[in-house]
Scaffold this active site. Structure first.
Site, PDB file in Angstrom:
ATOM      1  N   HIS A  60      48.034  38.897  48.977  1.00  0.00           N
ATOM      2  CA  HIS A  60      48.167  39.556  47.672  1.00  0.00           C
ATOM      3  C   HIS A  60      48.556  41.003  47.946  1.00  0.00           C
ATOM      4  O   HIS A  60      47.742  41.754  48.474  1.00  0.00           O
ATOM      5  CB  HIS A  60      46.841  39.502  46.908  1.00  0.00           C
ATOM      6  CG  HIS A  60      46.374  38.097  46.641  1.00  0.00           C
ATOM      7  ND1 HIS A  60      46.638  37.442  45.466  1.00  0.00           N
ATOM      8  CD2 HIS A  60      45.695  37.216  47.413  1.00  0.00           C
ATOM      9  CE1 HIS A  60      46.126  36.218  45.526  1.00  0.00           C
ATOM     10  NE2 HIS A  60      45.547  36.055  46.695  1.00  0.00           N
ATOM     11  N   ARG A  62      49.786  42.967  45.518  1.00  0.00           N
ATOM     12  CA  ARG A  62      49.465  43.696  44.284  1.00  0.00           C
ATOM     13  C   ARG A  62      50.641  44.341  43.567  1.00  0.00           C
ATOM     14  O   ARG A  62      50.432  45.114  42.627  1.00  0.00           O
ATOM     15  CB  ARG A  62      48.416  44.784  44.568  1.00  0.00           C
ATOM     16  CG  ARG A  62      47.130  44.281  45.212  1.00  0.00           C
ATOM     17  CD  ARG A  62      46.436  43.276  44.332  1.00  0.00           C
ATOM     18  NE  ARG A  62      45.110  42.909  44.871  1.00  0.00           N
ATOM     19  CZ  ARG A  62      44.556  41.712  44.726  1.00  0.00           C
ATOM     20  NH1 ARG A  62      45.190  40.758  44.058  1.00  0.00           N
ATOM     21  NH2 ARG A  62      43.361  41.450  45.213  1.00  0.00           N
ATOM     22  N   ASN A  92      49.956  36.230  41.362  1.00  0.00           N
ATOM     23  CA  ASN A  92      49.012  36.690  40.326  1.00  0.00           C
ATOM     24  C   ASN A  92      49.037  38.210  40.214  1.00  0.00           C
ATOM     25  O   ASN A  92      48.039  38.903  40.371  1.00  0.00           O
ATOM     26  CB  ASN A  92      47.594  36.186  40.596  1.00  0.00           C
ATOM     27  CG  ASN A  92      47.048  36.614  41.943  1.00  0.00           C
ATOM     28  OD1 ASN A  92      47.797  36.920  42.866  1.00  0.00           O
ATOM     29  ND2 ASN A  92      45.732  36.640  42.068  1.00  0.00           N
ATOM     30  N   HIS A 230      43.453  28.118  50.866  1.00  0.00           N
ATOM     31  CA  HIS A 230      42.112  28.525  51.342  1.00  0.00           C
ATOM     32  C   HIS A 230      41.036  27.442  51.163  1.00  0.00           C
ATOM     33  O   HIS A 230      40.080  27.619  50.433  1.00  0.00           O
ATOM     34  CB  HIS A 230      41.661  29.839  50.705  1.00  0.00           C
ATOM     35  CG  HIS A 230      41.947  30.003  49.233  1.00  0.00           C
ATOM     36  ND1 HIS A 230      41.686  29.033  48.292  1.00  0.00           N
ATOM     37  CD2 HIS A 230      42.469  31.038  48.556  1.00  0.00           C
ATOM     38  CE1 HIS A 230      42.037  29.482  47.105  1.00  0.00           C
ATOM     39  NE2 HIS A 230      42.519  30.690  47.234  1.00  0.00           N
ATOM     40  N   ASN A 276      36.911  34.292  46.253  1.00  0.00           N
ATOM     41  CA  ASN A 276      37.042  32.960  45.667  1.00  0.00           C
ATOM     42  C   ASN A 276      38.107  32.182  46.421  1.00  0.00           C
ATOM     43  O   ASN A 276      39.212  32.698  46.553  1.00  0.00           O
ATOM     44  CB  ASN A 276      37.452  33.035  44.204  1.00  0.00           C
ATOM     45  CG  ASN A 276      36.395  33.691  43.348  1.00  0.00           C
ATOM     46  OD1 ASN A 276      35.226  33.733  43.715  1.00  0.00           O
ATOM     47  ND2 ASN A 276      36.816  34.200  42.209  1.00  0.00           N
ATOM     48  N   ASP A 303      44.691  35.174  52.791  1.00  0.00           N
ATOM     49  CA  ASP A 303      44.288  35.534  51.425  1.00  0.00           C
ATOM     50  C   ASP A 303      43.981  37.039  51.342  1.00  0.00           C
ATOM     51  O   ASP A 303      43.085  37.465  50.617  1.00  0.00           O
ATOM     52  CB  ASP A 303      43.081  34.710  50.964  1.00  0.00           C
ATOM     53  CG  ASP A 303      42.854  34.796  49.453  1.00  0.00           C
ATOM     54  OD1 ASP A 303      43.734  35.323  48.743  1.00  0.00           O
ATOM     55  OD2 ASP A 303      41.799  34.334  48.997  1.00  0.00           O
TER      56      ASP A 303
END
Lengths: 431, 305
Positions: A60, A62, A92, A230, A276, A303
């Site tokens: 990620h 961002r 995301n 994951h 998560n 992740d």
């Protein structure tokens, strides 16, 4: 420009041998002992391993939306320092990567950073789990992994249609964040002995197992390609193992934290251990390691999930989930898997380079390929026995939320070469 | 000891020490002028991120009875509403010069985080579903006063144990003092796992009723019904409510406790709350003495008399 990587031991999918590697104009020009090249930049690989650059299929970075936590540039630099030459950024973001315009601009930017940053596209519009995102349009831009990561595609019919539709797109894969949202609602850590003691609402292993069981059946009936992001539980690992044996088109990845850390870490109430799916029990950790050993789990993916100190320095239940990972993944994997002899170093590299490259179609872009004449020079040079202590404040990431601070790890990246350019030289970023 | 964060951090001797200190403070409270200047010049802040009447008033009364200066900070009426983080709020308050911070928060471990951020003593006044150590101490103190000794008592904790910080602290406190604890309630409200917990678990209250020395009734909240944990409060009361009928089947000297706030008729009958077995009012009264003892222990500057 030419670069000579001198004195190392080459490890790739085809095997191992002592060899120098000469790179010219971004491509591997010669591989063999005692090479010399006038005017070449020499990278010392004495005592080191020369391998295909590492490939992380779940990060990620961002961008767009949370550039205060990470940007493509800072994330890519951190990844390069960790030996990665290619990563797949999850969609995301804000806005989410469900649209050809946004995806196009991120891909464009990601070709100019210290490591190739490609992206995964959303499965559904707005990551809302209802209507399909323009999978074909994104595919045409080069997107191969589709996921609503961060959220699970909970609707079985949507998941079925995504698997069905994507089977028309060769090399495309539907990747699931497998946690049933109804079962994990309000939960902040693995449901078990520790959550009960700490009074922190849990996210049960069953939330992952039930989704993976359902999705494997959907992959079976549709013939679609399915990937478990994951993977964290013994139960899901057993299901994937059985499905592979039956020929279902499934792959799986695990993160270093899920094969090393357990839910006991949460007793510190330090949100750096919150993610998560959550850190699981000892038995789950052992099952993930076993899955990595027997090939049930194809890839190690970090992740990498940066959060600014301000958003992470909160009570555990209020902090966002996620941990940094790209700078430490190789070292944690060596320390945890190959140093104790559970896997060979070549096995670890397979799970960090050529196997994930194939899942994401990044082999077609020259990543994870054998160290052989004519292949693009995306390489890393590793000191496999070097020990070092992780210092959060020295991270190249914009964020500091590493769960490994203070850990003494074995294995360190010495150099990274991207398209023939040294982007990391002697542990320092040069891009 | 600098902080009081969890009963888990206290061994039996430490618990007994605090209960003995509470005994002394209880005597002080019985005097004509119920005050001692033991904490004169000290500043104690109550930082309450969650609504609470009795715990906050109890701590503030305790601090005042010891002569300390008090400040109160409640989330509803402050900079929190403007978006200030817990860390910034705590740091700001600390820079005003304080000796102890009493923290109530809806998230487990929030006081533990605060204790890492500031130099003052931190007292956990309830953190999420995790712990409520002063409640456990005041309950133990109350029972010890009535029975003389907690050792050997059979204590049944009835109700929503899964979501109860009172139960988590209580279980450890009771068992360290030698009591036997049984958790009673519907499986959906029992902890998901009790590995290594010093407890027995049953869903049959009627079966165990006549064996108990203490029935410790927990509050059951309406919101559990929306989350598919209970069909209805009526059904809950029928199986697990401490009704008059059930109270009559208890041992003659069995006692009834409740941490409050109570919902009469929802988990316990009014007649039982106000009846002779009930220690509910003693619990509230003793809360002040126990909190005085804790404050004195953590930030007082000398031995307790």
């Amino acid at each position: 420009m030419s670069v000579l990587i001198r004195g190392g031991r080459v490890i790739d999918e085809t095997g191992e041998r002592d060899a120098d590697v000469l790179v010219r104009d971004g491509v591997i020009a010669e591989v063999g002992p005692g090479l010399d090249a006038a005017g070449a930049t020499v990278l010392d690989a004495d005592g080191a391993v020369v391998a295909p650059g590492l490939v992380d299929i779940q990060v990620h970075f961002r961008e767009p939306g949370r550039e205060d936590a990470e940007t493509l540039e800072t994330g890519a630099r951190a990844a390069a320092l960790g030996g990665f030459t290619a990563v797949v950024a999850m969609p995301n973001t804000t806005p989410p990567l469900d649209d050809a315009k946004v995806v196009g601009s991120v891909l464009e930017h990601g070709r100019r950073t210290a490591c190739l940053v490609t992206v995964a596209g959303c499965i559904t519009r707005g990551r809302e789990g209802r209507e399909l995102a323009p999978l074909g349009e994104l595919y045409d831009l080069g997107v191969r992994i589709f996921t609503d990561d961060g959220d699970c595609v909970a609707d079985a019919n949507v998941m079925r249609r995504a698997l069905e539709y994507s089977s028309a797109l060769p090399g495309a894969v539907i990747a699931q964040h497998a946690e049933d949202p109804a079962m994990v609602a309000g939960g902040h850590m693995h449901e078990g002995e520790w959550s009960a003691r700490l009074g922190i609402p849990g996210r049960p292993a069953a939330a992952e197992v039930t989704i993976v069981a359902r999705d494997l059946e959907l992959a079976r009936i549709t013939g679609g390609r399915y990937h478990v992001l994951h993977m964290s539980t013994a139960g899901a690992t057993a299901l994937v193992r059985a499905a592979k044996a039956e020929g279902v088109r499934v792959t799986a990845e695990a993160s270093p934290q899920h094969f090393t850390l357990t839910d006991a870490e949460c007793a510190s109430f330090d949100p750096v251990f919150k993610m998560n799916p959550p850190l699981r029990s000892d038995a789950d950790v052992e099952a993930i390691v076993a899955g990595l050993v027997d090939g049930t789990i194809d890839a190690i993916a970090t992740d990498h999930a940066p959060h600014t100190p301000a958003t992470k320095e909160l009570p555990f239940e209020e902090a966002p989930p996620g941990m940094l990972g790209v700078e430490t993944a190789l070292a944690v994997s060596i320390t945890r898997l190959s140093d104790p002899g559970t896997l060979t170093l070549a096995d670890v590299l397979a799970r960090l380079s050529w196997q994930p490259a194939r899942i994401a179609g990044l082999d077609a872009l020259g990543h994870g390929l054998p160290v052989a004449v004519g292949n693009p020079a995306n390489l890393c040079v590793i000191d496999p026995a070097e020990t070092w202590v992780v210092e959060a404040d020295r991270s190249a990431s914009k964020s500091r939320n590493t769960p490994w601070a203070g850990w003494k790890l074995t294995g360190r990246v010495r150099h990274t070469v991207l398209r023939g350019q040294p982007v990391v030289i002697n542990r320092e970023a040069h891009a | 000891m600098k902080h009081l964060l969890s009963v888990e951090d206290l061994d039996r001797d430490r618990i007994v020490e605090l209960l003995d200190g509470s005994e002394y403070m209880s005597d002080v409270l019985g005097r004509e002028i119920p005050k001692v200047p033991a904490l004169r010049g000290k500043t104690i802040v109550s930082l309450f991120y969650e609504d609470s009447t009795r715990t906050r008033l109890s701590f503030e009364t305790a601090a005042k009875r010891l002569g300390a200066d008090t400040m109160t900070f409640t989330a509803g009426s402050s900079s929190v509403k403007k978006g200030e983080s817990l860390l910034d709020t705590v740091k700001t308050i600390e820079s005003m010069g304080i000796d102890a911070m009493v923290v109530r928060h809806s998230a487990a471990g929030a006081p533990h985080r605060v204790a890492r951020w500031i130099d003052a003593s931190v007292i956990n006044a309830g953190d999420g579903r995790h712990e409520h150590p002063t409640q456990a101490l005041l309950d133990a103190f109350t029972l010890r006063r009535r029975r003389g000794d907690v050792t050997g008592a059979r204590i049944g904790i009835v109700g929503d144990v899964r979501n109860s910080r009172v139960a988590r602290s209580g279980i450890q406190c009771w068992s360290r003092l030698g009591a036997q604890v049984t958790l009673i309630g519907p499986p959906t409200l029992m902890p998901e796992r009790v590995d290594g917990w010093p407890v027995e678990v049953t869903s049959d209250l009627d079966d165990i009723l006549s064996e108990l020395d203490v029935v410790y009734v927990l509050r059951v909240q309406q919101e559990r019904i929306g989350r598919a944990l209970l069909p209805s409060l009526r059904e809950y009361y029928a199986r697990w409510g401490l009704s008059v009928d059930r109270a009559e089947r208890l041992k003659p000297d069995a006692l009834v406790m409740h941490p409050g706030p109570m919902i009469r008729g929802s988990e316990i009958a009014t007649e039982v709350v106000d009846g002779p077995r009930s220690l509910v009012r003693d619990q509230v009264a003793n809360g002040v003495a126990v909190r005085m003892a804790v404050l004195w222990d953590l930030i007082g500057s000398g031995g307790m008399a």
